[in-house]
Design an enzyme around this catalytic site. Structure first.
Site, short mmCIF file in Angstrom:
data_model
loop_
_atom_site.label_atom_id
_atom_site.label_comp_id
_atom_site.label_asym_id
_atom_site.label_seq_id
_atom_site.Cartn_x
_atom_site.Cartn_y
_atom_site.Cartn_z
N ASP A 27 -0.16 -6.45 4.90
CA ASP A 27 -0.49 -5.25 5.66
C ASP A 27 -1.43 -4.35 4.85
O ASP A 27 -1.34 -4.29 3.62
CB ASP A 27 0.81 -4.50 5.98
CG ASP A 27 0.58 -3.23 6.77
OD1 ASP A 27 0.15 -3.34 7.93
OD2 ASP A 27 0.80 -2.13 6.21
N GLU A 79 -4.57 -8.12 6.36
CA GLU A 79 -5.09 -7.18 7.34
C GLU A 79 -6.23 -6.38 6.71
O GLU A 79 -6.02 -5.58 5.80
CB GLU A 79 -4.00 -6.22 7.82
CG GLU A 79 -4.52 -5.23 8.86
CD GLU A 79 -3.59 -4.07 9.13
OE1 GLU A 79 -3.55 -3.60 10.26
OE2 GLU A 79 -2.89 -3.63 8.18
N HIS A 81 -6.81 -1.11 1.90
CA HIS A 81 -6.55 0.21 1.33
C HIS A 81 -5.94 0.14 -0.07
O HIS A 81 -5.52 1.15 -0.61
CB HIS A 81 -5.66 1.01 2.27
CG HIS A 81 -6.21 1.14 3.65
ND1 HIS A 81 -7.34 1.88 3.92
CD2 HIS A 81 -5.84 0.59 4.83
CE1 HIS A 81 -7.62 1.79 5.21
NE2 HIS A 81 -6.73 1.01 5.78
N ASP A 124 1.76 6.84 -0.81
CA ASP A 124 0.74 5.86 -1.17
C ASP A 124 0.95 5.38 -2.60
O ASP A 124 0.83 6.16 -3.56
CB ASP A 124 -0.65 6.47 -1.02
CG ASP A 124 -1.73 5.41 -0.95
OD1 ASP A 124 -1.86 4.78 0.11
OD2 ASP A 124 -2.43 5.21 -1.97
N ASN A 153 0.81 -1.22 0.00
CA ASN A 153 0.00 0.00 0.00
C ASN A 153 0.84 1.27 0.00
O ASN A 153 0.45 2.28 -0.60
CB ASN A 153 -0.92 0.01 1.22
CG ASN A 153 -1.73 1.28 1.34
OD1 ASN A 153 -2.61 1.53 0.52
ND2 ASN A 153 -1.44 2.09 2.34
#
Length: 606
Positions: free
Chosen positions: A303, A337, A307, A272, A170
């Site tokens: 992780d 996650e 997102h 990002d 991410n």
């Protein structure tokens, strides 16, 4: 209901029991070189560890080869937000301790090279946790070298232990800046107000001609929202080199944690990554595929998976599974996650992204509420009844946990929920939470230090205590569960109540295939604290019943079971030898305790 084949279940059971026989034994068990590869993900007990906080095996790498003060090296063992010195050599030296607890797999927090320190002046902290990656191709020198990682993986595999790496796609460390905000405090700029097709807003000059909304490779100008740049001297700070190109990032400013910004905004300044870009997808497939090729690791924990756009996972996950199969790893475990405290949300996001399994935050939420005595046991029943919403097979391989490096420790939650709780009651509730985790569906994850009674003051860095002698005052002043005291070298004792009880739970789980891979059928629950009972069935249909009492009074009740389950034997606690009637079984469970009863085969001792 998806079950392992009978032959694989039997083989996995035999190996797992062998691994756990004499749980504190120092010698590695004699198993064939690749027998551990045949275990299914649900057969594991995972031990999750942050390398920096577990064991310091090499004092020479404490500063990561850097010189200067803590803002240069990241090393300050008295500050909870900086490196403390734990490393891969220390972890390797403690594998017997981990295996003695009953763990069969080790999940490592990210071990890749991080930016040592970042943050605004006065708010700096270090990348001890591993989530501020600069170099995705190498080990952080604070933890050691690639040779140290190989030695760790090889040593684990020699013991029949699997190794899971924590991976991040991410974001990267904070390197990219924006011309418009020299204080590095840019707010989020939305897709509607700052479309990819205009420079600096809807009235700006046309850019990225040919972009139609899905062909992200047509986006070649990154200055649609801000004007991103890489500061001088950091043009090649990241590796692989494609990560140094601002076009491979969203560049829209800090997320507001709502709406679209949760997917394409910067996490507190972290860069990002533009995971919609085909070149980024292939780049990460290449990066993480090499870790499989080079080290033969057995799985990934992903992780911040929620997102990242789902299409990324549609390509990435099959590629990693294929890479693992080519390496001779048939049961490569991928879990993600997804920070959602409700089972329905977890299931929806797992299905949308086509991920094999999530990390079960909903389980932790229900466990804290029910086992903390706040809610009735019907909350647990609702949690497991929502399993039908997941993709087929996902609940069986979903890692469950009661403590976590982000969310906090179970004992800490219990103390906050019940400020006047006695030490004895706290210990019982902590063990009950771990029993629920060990014996319900999913793959149990023991968070390092829970077996030593760690409590934690809060979440995040407050729940990332040192196993070795610590210099952090807020760690050292905690009153631990079960009156646990460190040994001369730290918290590695194997004679404490919690360590011994968790190891015993792992042995029970290893010996009964139903407790590892069986279905999950809630049998008894209520609106108040008290009985929660559930059945699990082995590949042969044999029933195992688990009955948990979340109240401070004894419970006696009749519990629905299979009509064919007549004779029973005890796996833990006292179990009646016979059903009261076809389909009805009597249980008595002491306050804050549990029993495990299995159907007895013909001629089997009861």
């Amino acid at each position: 209901m998806v079950k392992s084949s009978t032959w694989r279940t039997a083989a996995s059971a035999a190996l797992t029991v062998a691994l756990l026989a004499g749980s504190a034994a120092s010698a590695a068990p004699a198993v064939s070189a690749d027998a551990y590869r045949q275990r299914a993900p649900e057969d594991e007990v995972i031990y999750f560890v942050l390398p920096d906080r577990f064991a310091n095996g090499d004092l020479k790498n404490d500063r990561g080869g850097l010189s200067g003060d803590r803002l240069k090296t990241g090393f300050d063992p008295a500050d909870a937000g900086f490196y403390h010195g734990g490393d891969l050599k220390g972890l390797t030296a403690r594998l017997d301790y981990i295996q003695g607890l009953g763990a069969t797999a080790v999940w490592l927090g990210p071990i890749y090279k991080n930016k040592p320190v970042q943050g605004r002046p006065g708010q700096e902290s270090a990348g001890y946790h591993g989530y501020w990656i600069l170099d995705f191709t190498d080990v952080d020198p604070h933890f050691g070298t690639k040779a140290d990682l190989k030695a760790f993986v090889d040593a684990a595999h020699a013991r029949g232990l699997k190794v899971y790496l924590d991976i991040v796609t991410n974001h990267t460390a904070d390197v990219i800046k924006y011309r418009e905000c020299p204080q590095n405090d840019c707010g989020y700029r939305s897709l509607a107000d700052y479309p990819y097709s205009r420079r600096g807003g809807v009235s700006g000059a046309p850019i990225n001609e040919g972009f139609t909304g899905a062909n992200f490779e047509a986006i070649t100008s990154p200055d649609y929202a801000y004007t991103p740049y890489v500061p001088g001297g950091e043009e090649h700070a990241k590796s692989p080199d494609w990560l140094n190109d601002p076009r491979n990032y969203h560049n829209r400013g800090d997320t507001t944690w709502t709406g679209e910004s949760t997917d394409i905004g910067d996490f507190v300044g972290l860069d990002d990554v533009f995971t919609e870009q085909p070149r980024v997808v292939q780049g990460f497939i290449d990066v993480y595929g090499r870790w499989i090729d080079e080290f033969g690791v057995d799985g990934f924990r992903i992780d911040t998976a929620q997102h990242v756009n789902p299409e990324f996972w549609h390509a990435f996950v099959p590629a990693m599974q294929a890479r693992a199969r080519a390496k001779g790893i048939p049961n490569f475990h991928i879990f993600a996650e997804i920070y959602d405290l409700e089972a329905a949300g977890l299931a929806r996001k797992t299905r949308l992204a086509r991920l094999p399994a999530p990390l079960d935050y909903a389980f932790q939420t229900a466990a804290i509420a029910s086992l903390g005595g706040k809610d009735g046991t019907d909350k647990l029943a609702r949690l497991f009844e929502a399993d039908a919403l997941y993709p087929d097979g996902a609940p069986r391989i979903t890692p469950t946990f009661v403590s976590n490096h982000d969310a906090g420790r179970f004992a800490g939650f219990l103390r906050k929920a019940r400020p006047d709780i006695s030490d004895e009651e706290l210990e019982k509730r902590v063990l009950l939470g771990h029993a629920l985790m060990m014996f319900s569906r999913g793959v149990p994850v023991i968070y390092y230090g829970d077996e030593q009674g760690f409590v934690s003051d809060a979440n995040d860095r407050d729940a990332r205590e040192d196993m070795f002698p610590s210099k952090v005052a807020s760690y050292n002043d905690n009153r631990l569960v079960a009156g646990t005291k460190p040994g001369s070298d730290g918290f590695y004792r194997t004679d404490g109540a919690l360590y011994r009880e968790l190891a015993a739970m792992a042995r029970v789980r290893a010996a009964d295939p139903a407790l590892r891979s069986g279905d999950m059928v809630p049998r008894a629950y209520g609106a108040e604290p008290g009985l929660f009972a559930f059945s699990r069935h082995g590949a042969d249909g044999a029933e195992t019943l688990v009955a948990i009492n979340t109240s401070t009074a004894p419970v006696t009740a009749q519990v629905k079971v299979d009509p064919t389950s007549g004779a029973w034997r005890s796996l833990h606690g006292t179990c009646a030898p016979q059903a009261s009637a076809p389909g009805s079984y009597g249980v008595t469970v002491a306050p804050l305790d549990y029993i495990i009863c299995a159907v007895a085969a013909h001629g089997e001792p009861r």
